[in-house]
Each structure stands twice: as structure tokens, then as C-alpha cells.
Design a protein around this motif. Structure first.
Motif, PDB file in Angstrom:
ATOM      1  N   GLU A 188      -7.425 -18.193   3.350  1.00 13.60           N
ATOM      2  CA  GLU A 188      -8.334 -18.733   5.138  1.00 13.60           C
ATOM      3  C   GLU A 188      -6.026 -18.831   5.277  1.00 13.60           C
ATOM      4  N   GLY A 189      -6.312 -18.390   6.715  1.00 15.30           N
ATOM      5  CA  GLY A 189      -5.432 -18.619   7.477  1.00 15.30           C
ATOM      6  C   GLY A 189      -3.864 -17.722   7.684  1.00 15.30           C
ATOM      7  N   LEU A 190      -4.531 -16.386   6.915  1.00 14.51           N
ATOM      8  CA  LEU A 190      -3.646 -15.499   6.464  1.00 14.51           C
ATOM      9  C   LEU A 190      -2.784 -14.805   7.945  1.00 14.51           C
ATOM     10  N   THR A 191      -2.120 -14.517   8.601  1.00 13.77           N
ATOM     11  CA  THR A 191      -2.019 -13.303   9.017  1.00 13.77           C
ATOM     12  C   THR A 191      -1.646 -11.798   9.114  1.00 13.77           C
ATOM     13  N   LEU A 192      -1.705 -10.838   9.793  1.00 15.86           N
ATOM     14  CA  LEU A 192      -2.395  -9.151   8.907  1.00 15.86           C
ATOM     15  C   LEU A 192      -1.043  -9.346   8.081  1.00 15.86           C
ATOM     16  N   LYS A 193       0.074  -9.888   8.310  1.00 13.21           N
ATOM     17  CA  LYS A 193       1.378  -9.669   7.514  1.00 13.21           C
ATOM     18  C   LYS A 193       1.643  -9.818   6.555  1.00 13.21           C
ATOM     19  N   GLN A 194       0.476 -10.762   5.869  1.00 14.36           N
ATOM     20  CA  GLN A 194       0.486 -11.763   4.727  1.00 14.36           C
ATOM     21  C   GLN A 194      -0.711 -10.953   4.155  1.00 14.36           C
ATOM     22  N   ILE A 195      -1.218 -10.207   4.593  1.00 15.41           N
ATOM     23  CA  ILE A 195      -2.702  -9.291   4.334  1.00 15.41           C
ATOM     24  C   ILE A 195      -2.229  -8.212   3.935  1.00 15.41           C
ATOM     25  N   ALA A 196      -1.429  -7.750   4.292  1.00 16.38           N
ATOM     26  CA  ALA A 196      -0.201  -6.236   4.067  1.00 16.38           C
ATOM     27  C   ALA A 196       0.136  -6.855   2.683  1.00 16.38           C
ATOM     28  N   LYS A 197       0.868  -7.578   2.999  1.00  9.15           N
ATOM     29  CA  LYS A 197       2.095  -8.307   1.440  1.00  9.15           C
ATOM     30  C   LYS A 197       0.768  -8.280  -0.272  1.00  9.15           C
ATOM     31  N   GLU A 225      -1.694  -5.244  -5.027  1.00 11.66           N
ATOM     32  CA  GLU A 225      -3.157  -5.418  -5.636  1.00 11.66           C
ATOM     33  C   GLU A 225      -3.227  -3.850  -5.352  1.00 11.66           C
ATOM     34  N   THR A 226      -2.805  -3.265  -4.925  1.00  7.31           N
ATOM     35  CA  THR A 226      -2.795  -1.533  -4.995  1.00  7.31           C
ATOM     36  C   THR A 226      -1.493  -0.194  -5.018  1.00  7.31           C
ATOM     37  N   ASN A 227      -2.165   0.250  -4.320  1.00  5.02           N
ATOM     38  CA  ASN A 227      -0.647   1.403  -3.982  1.00  5.02           C
ATOM     39  C   ASN A 227      -0.370   1.668  -2.636  1.00  5.02           C
ATOM     40  N   ILE A 228      -1.339   0.810  -1.881  1.00  6.39           N
ATOM     41  CA  ILE A 228      -0.887   1.119  -0.779  1.00  6.39           C
ATOM     42  C   ILE A 228       0.719   0.190  -0.441  1.00  6.39           C
ATOM     43  N   THR A 229       1.286   0.538   0.640  1.00  2.00           N
ATOM     44  CA  THR A 229       2.225  -0.620   0.879  1.00  2.00           C
ATOM     45  C   THR A 229       1.669  -1.576   2.412  1.00  2.00           C
ATOM     46  N   GLU A 230       2.814  -1.936   2.272  1.00  2.00           N
ATOM     47  CA  GLU A 230       3.165  -2.985   3.524  1.00  2.00           C
ATOM     48  C   GLU A 230       3.004  -2.025   4.761  1.00  2.00           C
ATOM     49  N   GLU A 231       3.733  -1.125   5.065  1.00  3.80           N
ATOM     50  CA  GLU A 231       4.633  -0.562   6.164  1.00  3.80           C
ATOM     51  C   GLU A 231       2.955   0.364   6.019  1.00  3.80           C
ATOM     52  N   GLU A 232       2.891   0.810   4.743  1.00  2.00           N
ATOM     53  CA  GLU A 232       1.436   2.199   5.395  1.00  2.00           C
ATOM     54  C   GLU A 232      -0.108   1.050   5.961  1.00  2.00           C
ATOM     55  N   PHE A 233      -0.309   0.185   5.195  1.00  2.01           N
ATOM     56  CA  PHE A 233      -1.283  -1.189   5.908  1.00  2.01           C
ATOM     57  C   PHE A 233      -1.587  -1.552   7.489  1.00  2.01           C
ATOM     58  N   LEU A 234       0.021  -1.505   7.458  1.00  2.00           N
ATOM     59  CA  LEU A 234       0.685  -2.424   8.814  1.00  2.00           C
ATOM     60  C   LEU A 234       0.150  -0.960  10.205  1.00  2.00           C
ATOM     61  N   TYR A 261      -1.564   1.311   9.257  1.00  4.03           N
ATOM     62  CA  TYR A 261      -2.305   1.532   9.444  1.00  4.03           C
ATOM     63  C   TYR A 261      -3.399   0.594  10.531  1.00  4.03           C
ATOM     64  N   VAL A 262      -2.944  -0.234  10.311  1.00  2.00           N
ATOM     65  CA  VAL A 262      -4.213  -1.276  11.865  1.00  2.00           C
ATOM     66  C   VAL A 262      -3.712  -1.462  12.620  1.00  2.00           C
ATOM     67  N   GLY A 263      -2.480  -0.764  13.510  1.00  7.52           N
ATOM     68  CA  GLY A 263      -1.739  -0.617  14.086  1.00  7.52           C
ATOM     69  C   GLY A 263      -2.231   0.382  15.083  1.00  7.52           C
ATOM     70  N   ASP A 264      -2.926   1.723  14.600  1.00  7.03           N
ATOM     71  CA  ASP A 264      -2.558   2.464  15.237  1.00  7.03           C
ATOM     72  C   ASP A 264      -3.927   2.607  15.466  1.00  7.03           C
ATOM     73  N   GLU A 265      -4.028   3.305  17.111  1.00  9.78           N
ATOM     74  CA  GLU A 265      -4.436   3.145  18.206  1.00  9.78           C
ATOM     75  C   GLU A 265      -6.128   3.613  17.906  1.00  9.78           C
ATOM     76  N   SER A 325      -8.824   3.417  -0.571  1.00 10.98           N
ATOM     77  CA  SER A 325      -8.350   4.240   0.593  1.00 10.98           C
ATOM     78  C   SER A 325      -7.900   3.178   1.114  1.00 10.98           C
ATOM     79  N   VAL A 326      -6.389   3.180   2.768  1.00  7.90           N
ATOM     80  CA  VAL A 326      -6.816   1.916   3.224  1.00  7.90           C
ATOM     81  C   VAL A 326      -7.928   2.043   3.629  1.00  7.90           C
TER      82      VAL A 326
END
Length: 374
Positions: A143-152, A157-166, A168-172, A216-217
Motif C-alpha cells: 500500500e501507499g506506492l506511486t506508479l514510479k515505485q511500482i515500476a521499480k 521481478e520481471t524482464n520489463i524495465t522501469e522505463e518500459e512500464f512507465l 506503457y501506463v502513460g501511453d494514450e 507482458s506489461v
């Protein structure tokens, strides 16, 4: 394993086998009776047909298939969905099997199932809300984590980078797809001009099991948004009666998540915020300042309170434009069922214990008493 243990296991398996045979025979009896009446098929063929229909579709299958069971789904609907996804061979036989086992209390949700699962495994999953098999790995989002912290966490835990995750979640396109899929939970509110990250607060804090090596992300994000939908849906009637939105609920709850250290604190802090909103007083909560600054700090300085940002609740009245973190069940519940108080002020001492008062003079005394020397 000792001989006694092996005997016990063999005995248990024998009992389970007998139970299964009994159930199959009861189903066959019912079906055969009908079929014989209309002269379509004989008893022996019916027994073979039912037995085959209760076997896994593909015992060696490893592909995880997503099956969504909506709230209020009956056994007919669930059986049809499983058959449609190819998880079971025959919807009618599965329905009878569940009925003869007196199984009908199934939980809504999105399940990751395979064609290798037996009817008993499927029933156990649908009863408990959990997949009845071991995941390849899990991802825990506190609880209490931001998107950036979740991305880390996802990157770790996966082969998805923090940048790739962010990204994706920011893509229109991602946002539009999710709004279409979860229209009761995600609205155009998350696309507001002042929103920093559209899905902030919409990825529910929980432990997520995954049944494939490299999900996948999209799979990961969908699981987290689905968990938010599952946990928020019980409050939809309340929100409608209060003329409030899901966005309002998640935003309010995120403030409690960041401020509170105990359940009672959440309920009492919720009352403070409600009391302030009622008299048009700024919420003045430090976590919104830190979110506006985009940085973690052990303490908020007076200069920080002046930051010109729509999320700064010292400068802007009312709730911020959107959630500042992911709120858990306790915080959601506290928004809906706050304590009844006259408190307008609170502060946390050096041990994290909150002290409440309805008097500004007493608040200053609490500050001097509990925070002197800071």
C-alpha cells in the motif's frame, strides 16, 4: 516419506476416486434417464461420454487463459464461459458435476486458467477466488506506492524495465483501452489536464500471482487494474448515492494511505479531512506537497509548502486532482465510514503516533510538546 504416510495418501486418493465415481454415476443416471426417455443413447455410452467430458481438455497444456467471471454470474453463465474459452469440454456436464457436488458459491474476478485443470481444480479456484495451482512467481505491491515505485518493483521481478512500464501506463492508447474495458472504474477524469499520471492510484496494492515466465506489461497492468475494479465495485452504490466518483474515492483514500499508521488513524484522519472540506479549509497534508515536488523527503520544509502545483493542498483547497498513491482496502473503507469527530488538526510525533484536536491553539501546544527540537 514413511509407510504410514504413503498408506494415508493412498487411502485419501482412493476415497477421492470413489467420490468422483459416485458423482459421475449420479450424473449419468440423471442424464441417461432423460436420454433413454427420448431414445437417443444407451447407458453405457452415456457413462463413457460423461467420464470423458470430466477429464482435462489437455493434460499437458501450459498456456494461461484469462477468464473473467462478472459479479452475479450463475453456474449456467460460468459453465458457458469456461466452455467458450476451451477450459472445459462440455458446459452442461460441468454444471451438473458442480450441482451434484453442491458447489454454487463462486467468486467474481479474473482468473488465469489452463486446459490442464480438472473440474475439481476449477471449482476450487472459483470458490476461493484463487487459482488452484502454483504460480511461477508473484509480484507484491504494498500500500501507499506511486506508479514510479511500482515500476521499480516490476523491473526487479520481471524482464520489463522501469522505463518500459512507465511508458506503457502513460501511453494514450493504453489509457483509452483500459477506459473502454473498465468503464465503471476508469473515466475521463484520469485524463484531466492537471493529472500527472493517469493510472496513479489505479494499480491496486496486492500480491499478484503469474503463471508464465515472462508476462507482458499489458498482462501485469490489467491484473492490477482488475484488482482495483474488484475492490472498488462494492462502493459504487454508495458513490452514486453521494454523487461522488470513483476518482474522488481513490484520491481521498490515497491521502489517508499516506498519512495514517493504523486503521483507527485512517478513520479519524478521514473525519479531519471531511470536517475541513465542510468549512472550506485547505486539507494541508504534507504527502501532497511531496508528490508535487516529485521527491521523497524525511521532513517537509516551510519553503516546500509554497510550491506552485495543483497537488499542493496547502495552496489549493479541496482534494488534489487525482490520487497520489495506491490505497488499500482499509483506506477505502475509512473514506466511506469515517469516525465522527470535531477534529480539525492532527500531527504525528517522532514515534509516528497521531495526536488530534479541534483547537488550533492546542495543535500548536501538541507541536511544541511532541516535535520540539525538530
Amino acid at each position: 516419506m514413511g509407510k504410514e504416510s504413503k498408506k494415508e495418501m493412498m487411502f485419501e486418493r482412493m476415497l477421492e476416486k470413489k467420490k468422483e465415481v459416485k458423482v459421475v454415476r449420479r450424473i449419468v443416471f440423471g442424464i441417461t434417464l432423460v436420454l433413454l426417455l427420448i431414445g437417443l443413447i444407451g447407458g453405457r455410452s452415456a457413462y463413457k461420454y460423461v467420464t470423458g467430458a470430466l477429464q482435462p481438455v489437455d493434460p499437458d497444456a501450459e498456456e494461461v487463459i484469462e477468464v473473467e467471471i462478472p459479479i452475479g454470474s450463475g453456474l449456467d453463465t460460468i459453465s458457458a464461459k469456461l466452455a467458450e474459452k476451451g477450459i472445459i469440454k462440455n458446459a452442461r456436464i460441468f454444471k451438473y458435476y458442480a450441482k451434484f457436488n453442491n458447489e454454487s458459491q463462486f467468486q467474481a474476478g479474473t482468473y488465469g486458467l489452463t486446459k490442464a485443470m480438472t473440474p475439481d481444480e476449477l471449482i476450487e479456484s472459483l470458490k476461493t477466488g484463487k487459482v488452484y495451482r502454483e504460480p511461477v512467481f508473484t509480484i507484491t505491491v504494498p500500500e501507499g506506492l506511486t506508479l514510479k515505485q511500482i515500476a521499480k518493483i516490476v523491473e526487479k521481478e520481471t524482464n520489463i524495465t522501469e522505463e518500459e512500464f512507465l511508458n506503457y501506463v502513460g501511453d494514450e492508447a493504453t489509457i483509452d483501452r483500459l477506459i473502454g474495458k473498465y468503464s465503471r472504474i476508469l473515466t475521463e477524469d484520469i485524463k484531466g489536464d492537471q493529472i500527472k499520471y493517469p493510472l496513479e492510484g489505479y494499480l491496486f496494492p496486492a500480491t499478484y500471482p503469474f503463471y508464465e515466465e515472462n508476462p507482458s506489461v499489458e498482462t501485469i497492468v490489467d491484473a492490477m487494474v482488475q484488482a482495483t475494479a474488484t475492490n472498488v465495485t462494492p462502493y459504487l452504490d454508495y458513490l452514486q448515492s453521494e454523487e461522488k466518483s470513483v476518482h474522488w474515492l481513490l484520491t481521498f483514500a490515497s491521502l489517508l494511505e499516506e498519512e495514517a499508521t493504523a486503521q483507527s488513524d485512517r478513520e479519524t484522519i478521514a473525519s479531519v479531512f471531511y470536517n475541513r472540506l465542510d468549512i472550506d479549509m485547505p486539507l494541508q497534508t504534507d504527502p501532497t506537497v511531496l508528490y508535487a515536488l516529485g521527491a521523497h523527503k524525511d521532513r517537509v520544509l516551510y519553503a516546500d509548502l509554497e510550491v506552485a502545483d495543483p497537488y499542493n493542498t496547502y495552496k489549493n483547497k479541496g482534494l488534489p486532482p487525482g490520487p497520489i498513491a495506491g490505497a488499500g482496502k482499509s483506506s477505502l473503507e475509512a473514506v466511506v465510514a469515517p469516525a465522527e469527530t470535531n477534529y480539525l488538526y492532527f500531527l504525528a510525533d517522532k514515534e509516528g503516533v497521531n495526536h488530534f484536536t479541534d483547537s488550533y491553539d492546542q495543535h500548536l501546544k501538541n507541536r511544541d510538546r511532541y516535535l520540539s527540537g525538530d
